[in-house]
Design an enzyme around this catalytic site. Structure first.
Site, PDB file in Angstrom:
ATOM      1  N   HIS A   1      39.159  39.501  37.519  1.00  0.00           N
ATOM      2  CA  HIS A   1      39.104  38.377  38.477  1.00  0.00           C
ATOM      3  C   HIS A   1      37.666  37.876  38.523  1.00  0.00           C
ATOM      4  O   HIS A   1      36.810  38.464  39.174  1.00  0.00           O
ATOM      5  CB  HIS A   1      39.540  38.837  39.865  1.00  0.00           C
TER       6      HIS A   1
ATOM      7  N   LEU B   1      33.673  31.505  36.968  1.00  0.00           N
ATOM      8  CA  LEU B   1      32.550  31.077  36.133  1.00  0.00           C
ATOM      9  C   LEU B   1      32.144  29.630  36.380  1.00  0.00           C
ATOM     10  O   LEU B   1      31.121  29.190  35.852  1.00  0.00           O
ATOM     11  CB  LEU B   1      32.888  31.273  34.651  1.00  0.00           C
ATOM     12  N   ARG B   2      32.947  28.888  37.149  1.00  0.00           N
ATOM     13  CA  ARG B   2      32.640  27.495  37.457  1.00  0.00           C
ATOM     14  C   ARG B   2      32.571  26.658  36.170  1.00  0.00           C
ATOM     15  O   ARG B   2      33.233  26.972  35.188  1.00  0.00           O
ATOM     16  CB  ARG B   2      31.353  27.385  38.272  1.00  0.00           C
TER      17      ARG B   2
ATOM     18  N   ASN C   1      40.107  27.438  39.397  1.00  0.00           N
ATOM     19  CA  ASN C   1      39.927  26.520  40.536  1.00  0.00           C
ATOM     20  C   ASN C   1      38.656  25.685  40.397  1.00  0.00           C
ATOM     21  O   ASN C   1      37.737  25.739  41.198  1.00  0.00           O
ATOM     22  CB  ASN C   1      39.943  27.269  41.872  1.00  0.00           C
TER      23      ASN C   1
ATOM     24  N   HIS D   1      42.050  40.833  44.853  1.00  0.00           N
ATOM     25  CA  HIS D   1      41.090  41.158  45.912  1.00  0.00           C
ATOM     26  C   HIS D   1      41.764  41.646  47.199  1.00  0.00           C
ATOM     27  O   HIS D   1      41.615  41.059  48.255  1.00  0.00           O
ATOM     28  CB  HIS D   1      40.138  40.000  46.187  1.00  0.00           C
TER      29      HIS D   1
ATOM     30  N   LEU E   1      36.249  35.051  50.900  1.00  0.00           N
ATOM     31  CA  LEU E   1      37.645  34.963  51.292  1.00  0.00           C
ATOM     32  C   LEU E   1      38.485  35.651  50.234  1.00  0.00           C
ATOM     33  O   LEU E   1      38.317  35.353  49.045  1.00  0.00           O
ATOM     34  CB  LEU E   1      38.073  33.497  51.447  1.00  0.00           C
TER      35      LEU E   1
ATOM     36  N   HIS F   1      27.841  30.376  44.091  1.00  0.00           N
ATOM     37  CA  HIS F   1      27.590  29.093  44.742  1.00  0.00           C
ATOM     38  C   HIS F   1      26.083  28.868  44.737  1.00  0.00           C
ATOM     39  O   HIS F   1      25.309  29.832  44.803  1.00  0.00           O
ATOM     40  CB  HIS F   1      28.081  29.096  46.196  1.00  0.00           C
TER      41      HIS F   1
ATOM     42  N   ALA G   1      32.288  30.183  50.652  1.00  0.00           N
ATOM     43  CA  ALA G   1      32.848  31.534  50.594  1.00  0.00           C
ATOM     44  C   ALA G   1      32.743  32.090  49.184  1.00  0.00           C
ATOM     45  O   ALA G   1      33.212  31.477  48.230  1.00  0.00           O
ATOM     46  CB  ALA G   1      34.305  31.514  51.041  1.00  0.00           C
TER      47      ALA G   1
END
Length: 338
Positions: free
Chosen positions: A13, A16-17, A40, A169, A213, A245, A257
Site C-alpha cells: 500500500h 507515489l503521487r 487516487n 491500513h 486517515l 504531501h 491527511a
C-alpha cells in the site's frame, strides 16, 4: 539480535503521487522490491490505459516494480477491469468510499452501483483493496472503521464470498478480529498505527505529521495491531500507506491527511518487532505473507538489517521543487538496511 537477513520486502500500500512529487518520492521506496501503488491521483487512474501510462511515469521516476491498481468508480467498465488484470497491467482494484480520504471524491457512494464490477472481478479473480471507513458525517471519526465492518464489509463478503479482499491500513481491534474471522481476507498495517496512538497525535499539542486517515486510535487498538503484525499470522502484512504531501499542506490550518514514512519504513517495522521480541517473524510480515495473499512469489533477493548507531535522518526531502517532511516516530531508530 544485532543482524537479520530477510527476503526483500514489498509494500502492499503505497502512494507515489505524480509529476514533481512522484519524481521526489519514488526513489525513497528503495528498500522495497514491489509496491501496490494507489490510484487516487487528480484525475484518478480509472482505466487500463490510465494504468499503463502511470506505470511508465513511475518507472521513469525511479521505482522499478510498481504493481498497479485501478480506482473503482460508479462508472467503471467491468470488461476494462478484467482485461487490464488479464494483461498483467493491474494487480488489484481500489475501493474508496466517496469522501473518505485524499482525492476520494470520485469514489463509491453505493455498493449497489458497482455490483456488476464486483461480480466480474469475483469471476475473473481480480483482487479488491478497500479503504475501510464509512463517511457519514454523523458518525464519529474514531468509529468509522468499525461501522464499515458492520455496514459494508460483512454484507459485501456475504454477497461475494470468492472475491479476494484486502482490508488496507487496519486501525482497530475490531478490524483485526474481523480479518481473523474471515479466512482468505488480507490486511495491511502501517508504520504509524504500530508506532503511535491518538495521544501521540493530540496530547500536549496537535502534531500534524501524525494525522492520517484512518485516524490514529486508542492505545488498546495500537496494542491489538502490534500483536497481529508480530503474530506470524498470514493474514497480516506490510503496507506502509506512505502518503507524501508538501510540508506546507501538512503544517496548515486544515492539514492534509497522510504520513510520509517510505524512507524509514523498514527500520520502523524492525523497531516494533524488536520491542515485541518478534524479529524472527519480521520476514513473514514484511516479505512472505503479502506475496502469498496476492498469489505471487516472494522476492528472490535479500536485505540485511543491522542494529547500530541511531540513524541520521534528514527532517525533510527537498528535491524537484518539493519539500516533504519525514514522519518522526519521536525516538531514535537503530536498524540500518543493507
Amino acid at each position: 539480535m544485532e543482524s537479520l537477513t530477510i527476503r526483500r520486502p514489498d509494500d502492499w500500500h503505497l502512494h507515489l503521487r505524480d509529476g514533481d512529487m512522484l519524481r521526489a518520492v519514488a526513489p525513497e521506496s528503495r528498500d522495497m522490491g514491489r509496491a501496490i501503488v494507489m490510484p487516487n491521483l487528480v484525475p484518478p487512474v480509472v482505466t487500463h490505459d490510465d494504468a499503463r501510462a502511470y506505470r511508465e511515469r513511475i518507472v521513469a521516476a525511479g521505482f522499478a516494480r510498481p504493481l498497479m491498481t485501478l480506482y473503482l468508480t460508479e462508472g467503471t467498465n467491468p470488461d476494462d477491469v478484467v482485461s487490464a488484470h488479464a494483461a498483467g497491467t493491474i494487480t488489484a482494484v481500489k475501493l474508496y468510499p466517496a469522501g473518505a480520504t485524499t482525492n476520494s471524491a470520485s469514489g463509491v457512494r453505493s455498493i449497489e452501483a458497482v455490483r456488476a464490477v464486483l461480480a466480474a472481478m469475483e469471476a475473473a479473480g481480480v483482487p479488491l483493496c478497500l479503504h475501510g471507513e464509512v463517511t457519514d458525517r454523523e458518525i464519529d471519526i474514531f468509529d468509522r472503521e468499525a461501522r464499515f465492518l458492520d455496514d459494508v464489509l460483512t454484507p459485501l463478503r456475504a454477497a461475494h464470498p470468492e472475491l479476494k479482499l484486502t482490508l488496507e491500513h487496519v486501525t482497530t481491534s475490531e478490524a483485526v478480529d474481523w480479518v481473523r474471522a474471515h479466512p482468505g481476507v488480507g490486511a495491511t498495517i502501517t508504520v504509524q498505527h504500530l508506532l503511535a496512538n491518538r495521544n501521540d497525535m493530540l496530547a500536549g499539542g496537535l502534531r500534524p505529521h501524525f494525522y492520517c486517515l484512518p485516524i490514529l486510535k486508542r492505545g488498546r487498538h495500537q496494542e491489538a495491531l502490534r500483536a497481529a503484525a508480530t503474530s506470524g499470522e498470514s493474514a497480516f502484512f506490510l503496507g506502509t500507506d506512505s502518503a507524501p504531501h508538501p510540508t506546507h499542506a501538512k503544517e496548515a490550518t486544515c492539514c492534509a491527511a497522510g504520513c510520509f514514512t517510505a524512507p524509514i519504513a523498514l527500520a520502523c517495522y524492525a523497531h516494533v518487532f524488536e520491542e515485541e521480541d518478534a524479529l524472527d517473524r519480521l520476514e513473514s510480515f514484511a516479505s512472505l505473507n503479502g506475496p502469498a495473499h496476492y498469489g505471487l512469489p516472494p522476492n528472490a533477493d535479500t536485505v540485511t538489517l543491522t542494529r547500530g548507531a541511531a540513524l541520521d535522518l534528514p527532517p525533510r526531502i527537498d528535491t524537484h521543487g518539493q519539500s516533504v517532511t519525514l514522519f518522526d516516530p519521536g525516538h531514535p531508530l537503530h536498524w540500518h538496511i543493507h
